[in-house]
Design an enzyme around this catalytic site. Sequence first.
Site, PDB file in Angstrom:
ATOM      1  N   LYS A  35       3.296  -1.609  -0.627  1.00 16.58           N
ATOM      2  CA  LYS A  35       3.472  -2.656  -1.151  1.00 16.58           C
ATOM      3  C   LYS A  35       2.170  -3.915  -0.508  1.00 16.58           C
ATOM      4  O   LYS A  35       2.070  -4.413  -1.699  1.00 16.58           O
ATOM      5  CB  LYS A  35       5.108  -3.434  -1.244  1.00 16.58           C
ATOM      6  CG  LYS A  35       4.876  -4.830  -2.019  1.00 16.58           C
ATOM      7  CD  LYS A  35       4.172  -4.852  -3.309  1.00 16.58           C
ATOM      8  CE  LYS A  35       4.568  -5.968  -4.090  1.00 16.58           C
ATOM      9  NZ  LYS A  35       6.479  -6.076  -4.245  1.00 16.58           N
ATOM     10  N   LYS A  78       3.613 -15.557   1.934  1.00 15.44           N
ATOM     11  CA  LYS A  78       4.433 -14.671   2.158  1.00 15.44           C
ATOM     12  C   LYS A  78       3.943 -13.408   2.402  1.00 15.44           C
ATOM     13  O   LYS A  78       4.028 -12.644   3.817  1.00 15.44           O
ATOM     14  CB  LYS A  78       5.908 -14.867   1.737  1.00 15.44           C
ATOM     15  CG  LYS A  78       7.200 -13.874   2.406  1.00 15.44           C
ATOM     16  CD  LYS A  78       8.594 -13.189   1.404  1.00 15.44           C
ATOM     17  CE  LYS A  78       8.133 -11.815   0.682  1.00 15.44           C
ATOM     18  NZ  LYS A  78       9.334 -11.386   0.219  1.00 15.44           N
TER      19      LYS A  78
END
Lengths: 295, 295, 295, 295
Positions: free
Chosen positions: A171, A239
């Site tokens: 990811k 983030k």
Amino acid sequence: MSTIAFIGLGIMGSPMAQHLARAGHEVVGFNRTPEKAKPLIDAGGRAADSVAEAVRGADVVALMLPDSPDVTEVLTGDDGVLAHAAPGTLVIDFSTIRPDTAAELATNAAEQGLRMIDAPVSGGQAGAENAALSIMVGGADEDVDQARPLLDIVGKTVVHVGPSGAGQTVKAANQLIVAGNIALLAEALVFLDAHGADLPAAVEVLGGGLAGSAVLNQKAPKMLDGEFAPGFRIDLHHKDLGIVTAAAREAGVTTPVGALVAQLVAATRAAGDGGLDHSALYRTIARLSGREETS
Amino acid sequence: MSTIAFIGLGIMGSPMAQHLARAGHEVVGFNRTPEKAKPLIDAGGRAADSVAEAVRGADVVALMLPDSPDVTEVLTGDDGVLAHAAPGTLVIDFSTIRPDTAAELATNAAEQGLRMIDAPVSGGQAGAENAALSIMVGGADEDVDQARPLLDIVGKTVVHVGPSGAGQTVKAANQLIVAGNIALLAEALVFLDAHGADLPAAVEVLGGGLAGSAVLNQKAPKMLDGEFAPGFRIDLHHKDLGIVTAAAREAGVTTPVGALVAQLVAATRAAGDGGLDHSALYRTIARLSGREETS
Amino acid sequence: MSTIAFIGLGIMGSPMAQHLARAGHEVVGFNRTPEKAKPLIDAGGRAADSVAEAVRGADVVALMLPDSPDVTEVLTGDDGVLAHAAPGTLVIDFSTIRPDTAAELATNAAEQGLRMIDAPVSGGQAGAENAALSIMVGGADEDVDQARPLLDIVGKTVVHVGPSGAGQTVKAANQLIVAGNIALLAEALVFLDAHGADLPAAVEVLGGGLAGSAVLNQKAPKMLDGEFAPGFRIDLHHKDLGIVTAAAREAGVTTPVGALVAQLVAATRAAGDGGLDHSALYRTIARLSGREETS
Amino acid sequence: MSTIAFIGLGIMGSPMAQHLARAGHEVVGFNRTPEKAKPLIDAGGRAADSVAEAVRGADVVALMLPDSPDVTEVLTGDDGVLAHAAPGTLVIDFSTIRPDTAAELATNAAEQGLRMIDAPVSGGQAGAENAALSIMVGGADEDVDQARPLLDIVGKTVVHVGPSGAGQTVKAANQLIVAGNIALLAEALVFLDAHGADLPAAVEVLGGGLAGSAVLNQKAPKMLDGEFAPGFRIDLHHKDLGIVTAAAREAGVTTPVGALVAQLVAATRAAGDGGLDHSALYRTIARLSGREETS
């Protein structure tokens, strides 16, 4: 049929939990803001008042939470999953968190007799609503095999990519590529606009060759229209690039382009565009070229 | 049917000229190395001994040459196209050159009573051989309209993107995006490899989401196999990024990611990999991370 | 004593020509805007109405012009230096131009029986006025030896760094380092400001250690005061970094940090700050961090 | 005279502790490897067998440790400073650690009735041995005032830059500038070498103008000689740039040049040069340009 505790019923978690409920599973949802559980109840699920209550009697616990500290707290806190789930429970963490945190938490879970896989998703709100997510799965073979029927309910492309943490690693790589491809598309469009090219025509012909990409298909129209409603917010991509940066450093690898792209995402956020779609990187590139966005 | 002078019968020009000949046009080819004309002759074309001879009697002149100086020389040299072509001749320049040079040359051509369009292509050797090129066309409407039946013979996606030079501008943008997407894919794969992820599985799941791209589909297998035979050579991509850099500077736009990627391509060339496919950017990223390429 | 034709009496050239005249040399100045010659006349020099007139009878020709095309035109144009200077004349080019252009022009000059050295300077308006310039000299030993007494009149550090063009190469390296050091200082100050550090105290302690530099001494006060009157303009530094980029590409070297810094300078210019001092890079870094400059 | 516990007697800490002892203070040193205390004993100090023992009776505790976790452990561990130091003790942390960690630890210390300042240094082994360090001090006025006589013993430039953590922030800025200035110098020298310039002459003239810096003075000779014995190791600068990256992210500021430089430092480490002086960044830049280092 499984009894599933689903913790985190936000934009992504809510439709995922509903899909599981509609598929016939008993889904008990928990969210800090209780009214978020309403759509799940309408879909045949139930709402719990605490993590502990949700987890009681569940054989699967699914998590969809914003960041590493949230997942750590929900799992290892005094009122958390590890303290209340029955031995043998399978934890499926759909959240995007640090790979090392994911691996550590899986170890913690194992020490309590639980099993845990990381299963971060790609595809955004639309992917969650249409059960068309790509899911990057890390964990032991037997745990992934057991989870697969549930993953197939919410995802379209479900791939087991390695041991615990590997799903998060993939990811992270996904977020690196996506942010970079967005930045490059933005630079190309600003460049073309400055040269007076016909932008929709340019996008068409670029899409037909080696420059073609999912980012070009989905994000070029937003950039050309100056329409940056999320979608996936800059704040979240910021983030995630923090995770990429940390994980790259830890592995001793060099990602010069990714590092620069992370700076441009940070600049987009600093400019007050953190709440816009990540395609708003275009606005930063346009500003750096002294240009207002195309309209 | 047109009489077409085709100047430049290399890896790209040769199959393109053959397609035109097989479609029934009278194609007279010229190449500095005369033996390169053989496949065209086999396809029903003819070979000329000079640009002047090729151009005599042609109503269309097609160019497929390596770089801006080559095109300028062939067009404006004493023995060149402008000196020998009949008034009204349509010049189609398939070469990838500087946008400003393309626009200037079109003006030169007009001063001699000729018409000229720029029509750089994307798709590589395979695209040329399969008549599946993407073609970015810059020029006047009527000239592009006249050229289109010929362009459709060699290309699959043919788009008119603006006035003279605009085709080159879009091609420059194409090369910016492609080089960048390759660099990002390379960083992602090195990152994943360092973390011990299952690379083929990772590529599969990345391809299914927003990270999917033509570059990922075509270049990831080369990177995983360590197989970097060209394809499109680093040396040529380096040349093209020089065009991008100059054109961006001229337009006053900022392309920070593109500038860094151009440095990585230059580093790949400096390492002696200029003759490899542009996917060999992977080798540079791997070296920067102290890693041999995956094998 | 020499008879010196001095072409280009701008901010830099004017005080340099005056120093030479005051040292007793016969200086004949030429400038496109004739009134610029007034201070030179006051210092004992003369004004010419054309390059040809200035050059007639001179044994040294000095140039201080904005860019490569200006120098090429003044030297090789029909009314230029090479057409009118006597054989044996020594040409000293103080301008900052491309190294390859400098080397070519020296060859051109030699073909006309003239001798030419490149002698770009560092130190700005103050350095020119105070005769305290650093001068990077490229050319043949005997030509540099002959020029040295004149160079010593306008400069403080005069170093022969190699053959024709080498002076320009070192000047390019100078501009690379200076722009980069400015950008880094700007990043450091924005970083410190965001963390609430005492900026003047920080500058003091930074200056005492390995972070100390001429850039820190001269540019930090401007950044802290938000006072960006030139000094050396962003527009000119942008031009010079174009020279660096081209010369690096030509030599096959990779300058990743320099390439990024060139983008930030370009962004500063695109933001409308091209007329400010190069320390205005601070404004770009501050904007990228969502901050107004310190005041 | 103070009784000073000095924890961490490495390359930096050992000479600093000796200076304090020679100045007449009672210095009790502790190091995990006890033999490191020998030079301190020779200078009139004493050695303790544990942190607790060193701290007993001390009115000042000085720390010089490698990284944030070390400082945290030594301060807050069961056998640490906070558990054993008398109320009112002044802790001076000379280590380079994260600014947020420094601020937190100062709060922890205050909760135990202790006072703590951060006082990271610049100047390296030579600076420590010659008592010529630059010291960036963060903390409350009265604590800094009390520490100053001790700081003046080991440092030459001692500046109070703000509250707790501010010293670390300025040190981070210092490391950002230094690494960047080294990278730029390396790029300039590789560029000059590729162009065949006379490198020592170039360094001389660059040093006389706006490109002059402490980095140029101290590091150019190492680069020209290919002599990269530390000095300050790449590994440590890599650690420090991790602090810069994290602190910039936390403050929401963008440091694009710093981010790229951090990648080049990481690449230097990945190439196996982590144990060399930070001027070995030159080797990475040279490799990126396909060149062996100058010899």
